[in-house]
Write a protein that holds these residues in place. Structure first.
Motif, PDB file in Angstrom:
ATOM      1  N   ILE A  61      39.183  32.949  19.059  1.00 46.48           N
ATOM      2  CA  ILE A  61      38.742  32.442  20.351  1.00 46.48           C
ATOM      3  C   ILE A  61      39.157  33.472  21.389  1.00 46.48           C
ATOM      4  CG2 ILE A  61      39.001  30.610  22.056  1.00 46.48           C
ATOM      5  CD1 ILE A  61      39.608  28.741  19.657  1.00 46.48           C
ATOM      6  N   MET A  62      38.169  33.992  22.085  1.00 42.06           N
ATOM      7  CA  MET A  62      38.444  34.997  23.108  1.00 42.06           C
ATOM      8  C   MET A  62      37.910  34.499  24.442  1.00 42.06           C
ATOM      9  SD  MET A  62      37.524  38.539  21.029  1.00 42.06           S
ATOM     10  CE  MET A  62      36.268  38.890  22.181  1.00 42.06           C
ATOM     11  N   PHE A  63      38.630  34.814  25.495  1.00 40.90           N
ATOM     12  CA  PHE A  63      38.142  34.507  26.824  1.00 40.90           C
ATOM     13  C   PHE A  63      38.780  35.460  27.818  1.00 40.90           C
ATOM     14  CE2 PHE A  63      41.707  31.787  25.927  1.00 40.90           C
ATOM     15  CZ  PHE A  63      42.490  31.809  27.074  1.00 40.90           C
ATOM     16  N   ARG A  64      38.180  35.533  28.999  1.00 39.59           N
ATOM     17  CA  ARG A  64      38.682  36.404  30.071  1.00 39.59           C
ATOM     18  C   ARG A  64      39.089  35.541  31.256  1.00 39.59           C
ATOM     19  NH1 ARG A  64      34.213  39.444  28.126  1.00 39.59           N
ATOM     20  NH2 ARG A  64      34.930  41.389  27.221  1.00 39.59           N
ATOM     21  N   VAL A  65      40.166  35.976  31.886  1.00 38.20           N
ATOM     22  CA  VAL A  65      40.654  35.262  33.062  1.00 38.20           C
ATOM     23  C   VAL A  65      40.590  36.221  34.255  1.00 38.20           C
ATOM     24  CG1 VAL A  65      42.602  34.060  34.105  1.00 38.20           C
ATOM     25  CG2 VAL A  65      42.190  33.863  31.635  1.00 38.20           C
ATOM     26  N   PRO A  66      39.643  35.994  35.157  1.00 42.61           N
ATOM     27  CA  PRO A  66      39.590  36.839  36.359  1.00 42.61           C
ATOM     28  C   PRO A  66      40.473  36.239  37.458  1.00 42.61           C
ATOM     29  CG  PRO A  66      37.632  35.469  36.236  1.00 42.61           C
ATOM     30  CD  PRO A  66      38.462  35.162  35.017  1.00 42.61           C
ATOM     31  N   TRP A  67      41.115  37.094  38.221  1.00 42.40           N
ATOM     32  CA  TRP A  67      41.894  36.640  39.362  1.00 42.40           C
ATOM     33  C   TRP A  67      42.005  37.759  40.378  1.00 42.40           C
ATOM     34  CZ3 TRP A  67      44.417  38.760  35.254  1.00 42.40           C
ATOM     35  CH2 TRP A  67      45.448  39.640  35.508  1.00 42.40           C
ATOM     36  N   THR A  68      42.368  37.385  41.562  1.00 44.14           N
ATOM     37  CA  THR A  68      42.581  38.343  42.645  1.00 44.14           C
ATOM     38  C   THR A  68      44.048  38.261  43.034  1.00 44.14           C
ATOM     39  OG1 THR A  68      40.328  37.933  43.402  1.00 44.14           O
ATOM     40  CG2 THR A  68      41.813  39.024  44.941  1.00 44.14           C
ATOM     41  N   ASP A  69      44.690  39.434  43.073  1.00 42.93           N
ATOM     42  CA  ASP A  69      46.111  39.435  43.413  1.00 42.93           C
ATOM     43  C   ASP A  69      46.304  39.308  44.923  1.00 42.93           C
ATOM     44  OD1 ASP A  69      45.710  41.978  44.537  1.00 42.93           O
ATOM     45  OD2 ASP A  69      46.601  43.034  42.831  1.00 42.93           O
ATOM     46  N   ASP A  70      47.568  39.259  45.369  1.00 38.46           N
ATOM     47  CA  ASP A  70      47.881  39.059  46.787  1.00 38.46           C
ATOM     48  C   ASP A  70      47.335  40.163  47.687  1.00 38.46           C
ATOM     49  OD1 ASP A  70      49.151  36.741  46.124  1.00 38.46           O
ATOM     50  OD2 ASP A  70      51.165  37.628  46.073  1.00 38.46           O
ATOM     51  N   ALA A  71      47.109  41.345  47.114  1.00 44.32           N
ATOM     52  CA  ALA A  71      46.579  42.465  47.894  1.00 44.32           C
ATOM     53  C   ALA A  71      45.050  42.444  47.929  1.00 44.32           C
ATOM     54  CB  ALA A  71      47.072  43.785  47.316  1.00 44.32           C
TER      55      ALA A  71
END
Length: 80
Positions: A61-71
């Motif tokens: 099972i593969m998945f990607r987690v996108p996020w934006t850091d504080d900068a």
């Protein structure tokens, strides 16, 4: 289908579970045909559930987690 009751039982379960995978079923059938001559000579295989382990496909099972850091910089982390 097979002379071995053990192989017939295991194949029936694989067929029920993976009916939507004809290529996998064909591969299992071909392997079972090659094992048919020796499987009944090794009752310890059935006791250990050896054939059942052969027919359990590896699944990842593969998945990607996108996020934006504080900068404000975007990141994507791939997980397995």
């Amino acid at each position: 289908m097979f002379q071995s009751e053990y192989l017939n039982r295991v194949y029936a379960e694989v067929e029920r579970r993976d009916a939507h995978e004809p290529e996998f079923l064909q591969a299992v059938r071909e392997v079972f045909e090659s094992l048919e001559l020796v499987v009944d000579k090794h009752p310890e295989w059935e006791a250990a559930g050896l054939i059942e382990r052969f027919v359990e496909p590896e699944r990842i099972i593969m998945f990607r987690v996108p996020w934006t850091d504080d900068a404000g910089k975007p990141h994507v982390k791939g997980l397995v």
